[in-house]
Design a protein around this motif. Sequence first.
Motif, mmCIF file in Angstrom:
data_model
loop_
_atom_site.group_PDB
_atom_site.id
_atom_site.type_symbol
_atom_site.label_atom_id
_atom_site.label_comp_id
_atom_site.label_asym_id
_atom_site.label_seq_id
_atom_site.Cartn_x
_atom_site.Cartn_y
_atom_site.Cartn_z
ATOM 1 N N SER A 139 8.426 6.448 10.955
ATOM 2 C CA SER A 139 7.489 5.228 10.329
ATOM 3 C C SER A 139 8.571 4.068 10.179
ATOM 4 N N ALA A 140 8.081 2.953 10.535
ATOM 5 C CA ALA A 140 8.982 1.623 10.445
ATOM 6 C C ALA A 140 9.335 1.435 9.153
ATOM 7 N N CYS A 141 8.561 1.574 8.062
ATOM 8 C CA CYS A 141 8.977 1.294 6.687
ATOM 9 C C CYS A 141 10.178 1.954 6.228
ATOM 10 N N LEU A 142 10.308 3.152 7.029
ATOM 11 C CA LEU A 142 11.584 3.937 6.424
ATOM 12 C C LEU A 142 12.672 3.240 7.077
ATOM 13 N N LEU A 143 12.602 2.418 8.043
ATOM 14 C CA LEU A 143 13.810 1.908 8.858
ATOM 15 C C LEU A 143 14.004 0.639 8.386
ATOM 16 N N GLY A 144 13.443 0.229 7.227
ATOM 17 C CA GLY A 144 13.692 -1.195 6.865
ATOM 18 C C GLY A 144 12.773 -2.200 7.194
ATOM 19 N N LYS A 145 11.714 -1.930 7.846
ATOM 20 C CA LYS A 145 10.712 -3.079 8.271
ATOM 21 C C LYS A 145 9.860 -3.371 7.219
ATOM 22 N N ASN A 146 9.724 -4.583 7.034
ATOM 23 C CA ASN A 146 8.611 -5.129 5.729
ATOM 24 C C ASN A 146 7.316 -4.950 6.136
ATOM 25 N N CYS A 147 6.961 -3.674 6.430
ATOM 26 C CA CYS A 147 5.545 -3.476 6.918
ATOM 27 C C CYS A 147 4.555 -2.825 5.946
ATOM 28 N N ARG A 148 5.109 -2.549 4.823
ATOM 29 C CA ARG A 148 4.206 -2.138 3.659
ATOM 30 C C ARG A 148 2.827 -2.771 3.577
ATOM 31 N N TYR A 149 1.868 -2.509 3.001
ATOM 32 C CA TYR A 149 0.856 -3.509 2.687
ATOM 33 C C TYR A 149 1.155 -4.513 1.955
ATOM 34 N N ASP A 150 2.173 -4.544 1.010
ATOM 35 C CA ASP A 150 2.593 -5.547 -0.166
ATOM 36 C C ASP A 150 3.812 -6.309 0.581
ATOM 37 N N GLY A 151 4.061 -5.919 1.931
ATOM 38 C CA GLY A 151 5.065 -6.604 2.439
ATOM 39 C C GLY A 151 6.601 -6.192 2.143
ATOM 40 N N LEU A 152 6.449 -5.038 1.402
ATOM 41 C CA LEU A 152 7.952 -4.600 0.966
ATOM 42 C C LEU A 152 8.081 -3.185 2.047
ATOM 43 N N THR A 153 9.384 -2.800 1.896
ATOM 44 C CA THR A 153 9.791 -1.796 2.751
ATOM 45 C C THR A 153 10.127 -0.578 1.993
ATOM 46 N N LYS A 154 10.318 0.590 2.703
ATOM 47 C CA LYS A 154 10.771 1.702 1.945
ATOM 48 C C LYS A 154 12.084 2.559 2.400
ATOM 49 N N GLU A 155 12.921 1.625 2.795
ATOM 50 C CA GLU A 155 14.051 1.910 3.685
ATOM 51 C C GLU A 155 14.808 2.839 3.265
#
Length: 146
Positions: free
Chosen positions: A8-24
């Motif tokens: 999942s790209a948000c775990l890799l540091g991509k700011n692709c969550r619905y709110d523009g944040l990441t979950k890296e």
Amino acid sequence: MKKKVLISACLLGKNCRYDGLTKEIPEIAKEFRNCQIVPFCPENSVFGTPRQKISLVEIDGENCIISDESNEDVTKILTDDINSFITLNQDIQSLVLKSKSPSCGLGSTPILNKNKEVIKHGDGIAAKILKKHYKNILFQDEKAFL
Ligand code: SF4
């Protein structure tokens, strides 16, 4: 040939969550540094970022993806995008998905009723489709790396 791992790209540091944040979670990219990492974010692919939140809603016994604000059923457009991704990536050998997401969650996604109340937890729409396609390979979520 390097092992191919869908993450999942948000775990890799991509700011692709619905709110523009990441979950890296840096430990994940580190763990797979010798593999070919394939970033995956169906929601960004279909709706862009930022975007409306979506939820997994059980309607007439089926799990549907419904936009929180517009109440639009976007199940088909997301399903088509996920299937297109799979067609282009047949040789995935392992997966790490983001928990609780209506798309990526592995058994951890809240499933709502029509009144938007949580009735149970299950797979997000992408996790469900990916599981059907990629058999006998390891599926994990980020909790395995914390
Ligand atoms: Fe994209 Fe999945 Fe992360 Fe949501 S959980 S931002 S769909 S990669």
